[in-house]
Design a protein around this motif. Structure first.
Motif, PDB file in Angstrom:
ATOM      1  N   ALA A 278       0.863  -1.183   0.000  1.00  0.00           N
ATOM      2  CA  ALA A 278       0.000   0.000   0.000  1.00  0.00           C
ATOM      3  C   ALA A 278       0.894   1.225   0.000  1.00  0.00           C
ATOM      4  N   GLY A 279       0.425   2.296  -0.593  1.00  0.00           N
ATOM      5  CA  GLY A 279       1.135   3.562  -0.495  1.00  0.00           C
ATOM      6  C   GLY A 279       0.887   4.184   0.861  1.00  0.00           C
ATOM      7  N   LEU A 280       1.940   4.618   1.545  1.00  0.00           N
ATOM      8  CA  LEU A 280       1.805   5.142   2.903  1.00  0.00           C
ATOM      9  C   LEU A 280       2.050   6.643   2.920  1.00  0.00           C
ATOM     10  N   VAL A 281       1.185   7.361   3.610  1.00  0.00           N
ATOM     11  CA  VAL A 281       1.290   8.820   3.710  1.00  0.00           C
ATOM     12  C   VAL A 281       1.179   9.216   5.178  1.00  0.00           C
ATOM     13  N   VAL A 282       2.175   9.960   5.663  1.00  0.00           N
ATOM     14  CA  VAL A 282       2.063  10.575   6.989  1.00  0.00           C
ATOM     15  C   VAL A 282       1.451  11.950   6.763  1.00  0.00           C
ATOM     16  N   GLY A 283       0.225  12.138   7.200  1.00  0.00           N
ATOM     17  CA  GLY A 283      -0.413  13.421   6.934  1.00  0.00           C
ATOM     18  C   GLY A 283      -1.792  13.529   7.544  1.00  0.00           C
TER      19      GLY A 283
END
Length: 420
Positions: A278-283
């Motif tokens: 999965a693409g991971l985004v900290v936000g």
């Protein structure tokens, strides 16, 4: 200090933090409270703290008759822990001596070791018989009152019984993986339930990434959203990643967003262990853009549906944050709707028992967005009772459901479809 007593002392520290500082156990663990203990000691300290918090009302009722006045919190927590151990079959001599030793080494309260010795000796004699006669512990009034208003007194008694019983281990297996080697009982919704599992990481298939821990109720939102191969899916507030892994395992292209860098790191570890992508985004969920076929929003909430696994929550909190959470949920739901493609769908869910965080949010959103419709038919999955589906078209789950199977977390979810 022996390993067992070191674990007891750590458990007392955890109780001090929850009952004195209003900290959740998860916060204490994250800050390193268990670092100096061996794995067995960590498990023991956690178990003792959780069992004491779960039985707090019973322990206080038994101690009340032996105390003229309430001692300092740390000493009271030693007495509570000792009472729970003694009334749960602990050897009187070992438990009493251990609790006396913990207090005697405290720089401020060492002089109270005689009190601890005298009180716990009386508890050892009389406590176990009294314990069995006491009612199941009640929730604090700040939470019990709104729950009774929402669901009725009888239902809340059932929830409290589920909270006191604790939670078995539920797992979600990867598609095509046979998890029956673990034993346990298959649930009608597709999860596998295991009682007395012991150390999770030592169970067959864990290291191979064949499955992950996920309460049966928490597994339903992604199951109902039903992300398909080739679809673009977005998981907002995704960590620790159970729902992300469900959607990735189903073949969807998943983007997982969470505001916490440490929680995203944990999600990454879970994906690596299970071999899923999965693409991971900290936000911030409110700052995300784009268009997706399927969006899952597990919104920040009171977590009141998880008390059977987290008995620290009603003791550490007082409900004062509910207003801000409810406002944030409404903002997140409205923003998440802008990320859904025409013809797409949004799963809104919270692990809360409070209608203000579930039913009311969806009811208001349906009034606000003319292109939004609740999909009732999608909720009719195996194991879901017809009367769990709510008036506005959501699904309400409670800890008192499935009592013969060991209960479930409290959860609310609704599948919302956007007009094409």
């Amino acid at each position: 200090m022996s390993d067992a007593n070191h674990a007891r002392r750590t458990a007392v520290y955890l109780l001090d933090q929850v009952l004195g500082e209003g900290r959740l156990l998860a916060e204490c663990y994250a800050s390193g409270a268990l670092e100096k203990l061996a794995p067995e000691g960590r498990a023991r300290a956690q178990r003792l703290a959780v069992e004491t918090l779960r039985s707090l009302e019973r322990a206080d009722r038994i101690l009340k008759k032996h105390l003229k006045k309430t001692p300092p919190l740390m000493v009271m927590n030693v007495l509570r822990l000792g009472t729970v151990e003694l009334c749960s079959g602990g050897a009187a001599h070992g438990v009493v001596n251990a609790m006396v030793a913990i207090v005697s080494k405290h720089r401020h309260h060492g002089q109270l070791k005689g009190l601890v010795n005298a009180v716990l000796r009386k508890v050892a004699e009389e406590g176990p018989a009294e314990w069995a006669k006491l009612r199941i512990p009640r929730l604090p009034n700040w939470l019990r009152k709104p729950l009774v208003q929402a669901w009725g007194a009888e239902a809340v008694l059932g929830m409290e019984a589920a909270h006191y019983a604790g939670a078995p281990l539920d797992i979600t297996g990867k598609p095509g993986v046979d998890v029956q080697a673990l034993g346990g009982v298959p649930l009608p919704t597709g999860s596998l339930r295991i009682s007395g599992a012991g150390q999770v990481s030592a169970l067959p298939g864990y290291q191979a990434g064949d499955w992950w821990v996920q309460d049966a109720a928490a597994a339903l939102p992604a199951l109902i959203l039903n992300a398909q191969p080739g679809e673009q899916a977005l998981d907002l507030c995704a960590a620790p990643g159970g729902k992300t892994m469900q959607m990735a395992a189903a073949g969807a292209s998943v983007t997982a967003v969470d505001a916490s860098e440490s929680r995203v790191a944990r999600l990454r570890e879970n994906l690596e262990r299970t071999g899923l992508e999965a693409g991971l985004v900290v936000g911030d969920a409110l700052e995300q853009t784009g268009q997706y076929d399927a969006v899952l929003l597990d919104a920040p909430c009171s977590a009141t549906g998880t008390i059977r696994r987290h008995p620290d929550l009603p003791q550490a909190k007082d409900g004062s944050e509910f207003g801000a959470l409810i406002e944030l949920q409404a903002q997140m739901l409205a923003h998440a709707w802008t990320l859904v493609k025409p013809g797409g769908r949004l799963m809104y869910c919270t692990c809360s028992l409070l209608p203000d965080e579930g039913e009311c949010q969806v009811e208001e959103a349906l009034d606000m967005f003319p292109d939004m419709a609740a999909d009732r038919d999608a909720l009719k999955v195996p194991g879901v009772e017809a009367d769990w589906i709510t008036e506005e078209g959501g699904l309400r789950l409670r800890p008192d459901y499935w009592p013969e199977r060991g209960g479930m977390d409290g959860f609310y979810m609704a599948l919302l479809r956007k007009t094409a």
